[in-house]
Write a protein that holds these residues in place. Sequence first.
Motif, PDB file in Angstrom:
ATOM      1  N   LYS A 394      34.394  52.699  45.607  1.00  0.00           N
ATOM      2  CA  LYS A 394      35.892  52.360  45.163  1.00  0.00           C
ATOM      3  C   LYS A 394      35.433  50.352  46.043  1.00  0.00           C
ATOM      4  CE  LYS A 394      38.738  55.888  45.559  1.00  0.00           C
ATOM      5  NZ  LYS A 394      40.290  56.474  45.680  1.00  0.00           N
ATOM      6  N   LEU A 395      35.052  50.187  46.984  1.00  0.00           N
ATOM      7  CA  LEU A 395      35.176  49.288  47.330  1.00  0.00           C
ATOM      8  C   LEU A 395      33.827  48.155  46.742  1.00  0.00           C
ATOM      9  CD1 LEU A 395      34.669  49.676  50.988  1.00  0.00           C
ATOM     10  CD2 LEU A 395      36.620  48.861  49.894  1.00  0.00           C
ATOM     11  N   CYS A 396      32.333  49.000  46.228  1.00  0.00           N
ATOM     12  CA  CYS A 396      31.955  48.751  45.846  1.00  0.00           C
ATOM     13  C   CYS A 396      32.583  47.915  44.094  1.00  0.00           C
ATOM     14  CB  CYS A 396      30.492  48.897  45.241  1.00  0.00           C
ATOM     15  SG  CYS A 396      29.587  50.299  47.007  1.00  0.00           S
ATOM     16  N   GLN A 397      32.976  48.988  43.570  1.00  0.00           N
ATOM     17  CA  GLN A 397      33.517  48.298  42.329  1.00  0.00           C
ATOM     18  C   GLN A 397      34.677  47.617  42.443  1.00  0.00           C
ATOM     19  OE1 GLN A 397      34.911  51.767  39.750  1.00  0.00           O
ATOM     20  NE2 GLN A 397      33.737  52.873  41.244  1.00  0.00           N
ATOM     21  N   GLN A 398      35.402  46.848  43.891  1.00  0.00           N
ATOM     22  CA  GLN A 398      36.479  46.350  44.367  1.00  0.00           C
ATOM     23  C   GLN A 398      35.239  44.366  43.734  1.00  0.00           C
ATOM     24  OE1 GLN A 398      38.631  47.992  47.067  1.00  0.00           O
ATOM     25  NE2 GLN A 398      40.112  45.776  46.018  1.00  0.00           N
ATOM     26  N   THR A 399      34.104  44.648  44.976  1.00  0.00           N
ATOM     27  CA  THR A 399      33.405  43.503  45.323  1.00  0.00           C
ATOM     28  C   THR A 399      32.761  43.187  43.576  1.00  0.00           C
ATOM     29  OG1 THR A 399      33.206  44.420  46.902  1.00  0.00           O
ATOM     30  CG2 THR A 399      31.226  42.736  46.542  1.00  0.00           C
ATOM     31  N   ILE A 400      32.632  44.378  43.164  1.00  0.00           N
ATOM     32  CA  ILE A 400      31.677  43.864  41.825  1.00  0.00           C
ATOM     33  C   ILE A 400      32.871  43.044  41.187  1.00  0.00           C
ATOM     34  CG2 ILE A 400      31.190  44.844  39.960  1.00  0.00           C
ATOM     35  CD1 ILE A 400      29.380  47.100  41.243  1.00  0.00           C
ATOM     36  N   LYS A 401      34.262  43.818  40.764  1.00  0.00           N
ATOM     37  CA  LYS A 401      34.885  42.991  40.222  1.00  0.00           C
ATOM     38  C   LYS A 401      35.098  41.633  40.424  1.00  0.00           C
ATOM     39  CE  LYS A 401      37.846  47.322  38.684  1.00  0.00           C
ATOM     40  NZ  LYS A 401      38.987  48.439  39.319  1.00  0.00           N
ATOM     41  N   GLN A 402      35.507  41.939  41.676  1.00  0.00           N
ATOM     42  CA  GLN A 402      36.160  39.788  42.840  1.00  0.00           C
ATOM     43  C   GLN A 402      34.636  39.226  41.738  1.00  0.00           C
ATOM     44  OE1 GLN A 402      36.520  40.791  46.100  1.00  0.00           O
ATOM     45  NE2 GLN A 402      38.197  41.490  45.198  1.00  0.00           N
ATOM     46  N   GLY A 403      33.658  39.324  41.545  1.00  0.00           N
ATOM     47  CA  GLY A 403      32.176  38.809  41.900  1.00  0.00           C
ATOM     48  C   GLY A 403      31.871  38.317  40.058  1.00  0.00           C
ATOM     49  N   ILE A 404      32.636  39.094  39.132  1.00  0.00           N
ATOM     50  CA  ILE A 404      32.223  39.149  37.588  1.00  0.00           C
ATOM     51  C   ILE A 404      32.504  37.552  36.935  1.00  0.00           C
ATOM     52  CG2 ILE A 404      34.886  39.995  36.960  1.00  0.00           C
ATOM     53  CD1 ILE A 404      33.352  41.847  34.843  1.00  0.00           C
ATOM     54  N   CYS A 405      31.903  36.956  36.199  1.00  0.00           N
ATOM     55  CA  CYS A 405      31.739  36.141  35.399  1.00  0.00           C
ATOM     56  C   CYS A 405      30.539  36.261  34.020  1.00  0.00           C
ATOM     57  CB  CYS A 405      31.153  35.060  36.737  1.00  0.00           C
ATOM     58  SG  CYS A 405      29.120  35.109  36.065  1.00  0.00           S
TER      59      CYS A 405
END
Length: 468
Positions: A394-405
Amino acid sequence: MEDESPLSQGVGVKVLEATLLSALKMLDVGKWPIFSLCSPEELKLIRQACVFGSAGNEVLYATENDEVFVLGMNCSGCLGTGDMQSTIEPRRLDSLCGKKIACLSYGSGPHVVLATEEGEVYTWGHNAYSQLGNGTTNHGFVPCQVSTNLVNKKVIEVACGSHHSMVLTSDGEVYTWGYNNSGQVGSGSTANQPIPRRVTSCLQNKIAVNIACGQMCSMAVVENGEVYVWGYNGNGQLGLGSSGNQPTPCRIAALQGIRIQRVACGYAHTLVLTDEGQIYAWGANSYGQLEPDDHLTVAQSLKKEFDNPETADLKFLVDGKYIHVHKVLLKIRCEHFRSILNNDDEIIEMSEFSYPVYRAFLEYLYTDNIRLPPEDAIGLLDLATLYRENRLKKLCQQTIKQGICEENAIALLSAAVKYEAQDLEEFCFRFCINHLTVVTQTQGFAEMDHDLLKNFISKASRVGAFRN
């Protein structure tokens, strides 16, 4: 009881996530990835919002005309839509529309307690311990008003433990209900309480001005600045100088002469704010909850494990080098390790992962947090999947979401599909659709896997992405 991470329990840190945010247009909603599912037009209409859930992937918000919508994951039924279906499109909660929301609290059970500006209380979610206060143990998947013993009472504040609930009325009375194995409802017994009942005992003639819940404890600040506590105390979170449970409210004598304004609870620790702006803390401290600088100690101890392998009792082979961490920590934190670690000489070969990914994994085991770019978070997501460490996923997914472009959206979508991260997959897909023109011109889209491309086009077509 062992102190767990507040982040993993949804209590304490969730005070932040489950605090109603007003004047949203003045806030940076970018830190909440869930809002990426809303269109710019929808965001402009939001007046209040509350982000909750174990990973901040559920949101309830009110518009300028007092319509109430929910959005996000719904595996717990806490969206209040009447079903267990997650949604990437805002769904309206008719039962709350037209009512001005005053406060909301999320319990990790999970359940939700909400109060309107009129003082009405609504609850929904899991109810195995009567934490919804409706006299039953039936789960509630739509908001229902709690009226028993609260008729003619105006509720001004709400709080949730993991499986119990508490409200504060405008006349300073405190009512509790739900799970009571440790005395957290303050009734003097350990019997569960199916409906709201006023907390009396030492609070009988007191006027409360603030309330808070830990996982299995409750607290109230009264108008003269005293703090009363009750419930589970295995980590000293009640501040009574002992570790025995307290079935009825008891004043914290150690704060004698100090006027407290507010109290806040973590999973197993407590903080109070004085009228002079000072903060006092007590309870569990295994994650540095009580000292602002304790994160340095954690970092130093982590570095020590890397620099002094002879001090550790577990060996990992990474890129030809041994890295050591405490075996006991891994046993506590990772379910997979519980089943495979049988002796002090266990060696696990992880050479397929990069050093930044592996170090991030070790740091997570020590600190509960991850710090790495979204591209590396994909590798960490793979590692988390391998070891069935769901919270890390879940934390990985949050990090990925925050860094998406636009440039990395396709790569992140591909990773989500590969590792069967459905929530992340839906998020990345929605992002791609919302930025379709730019995304389709990136190198990532040009190099997209054939099957993924085929599925992407098919799904995009179904949601009308190619309509003129």
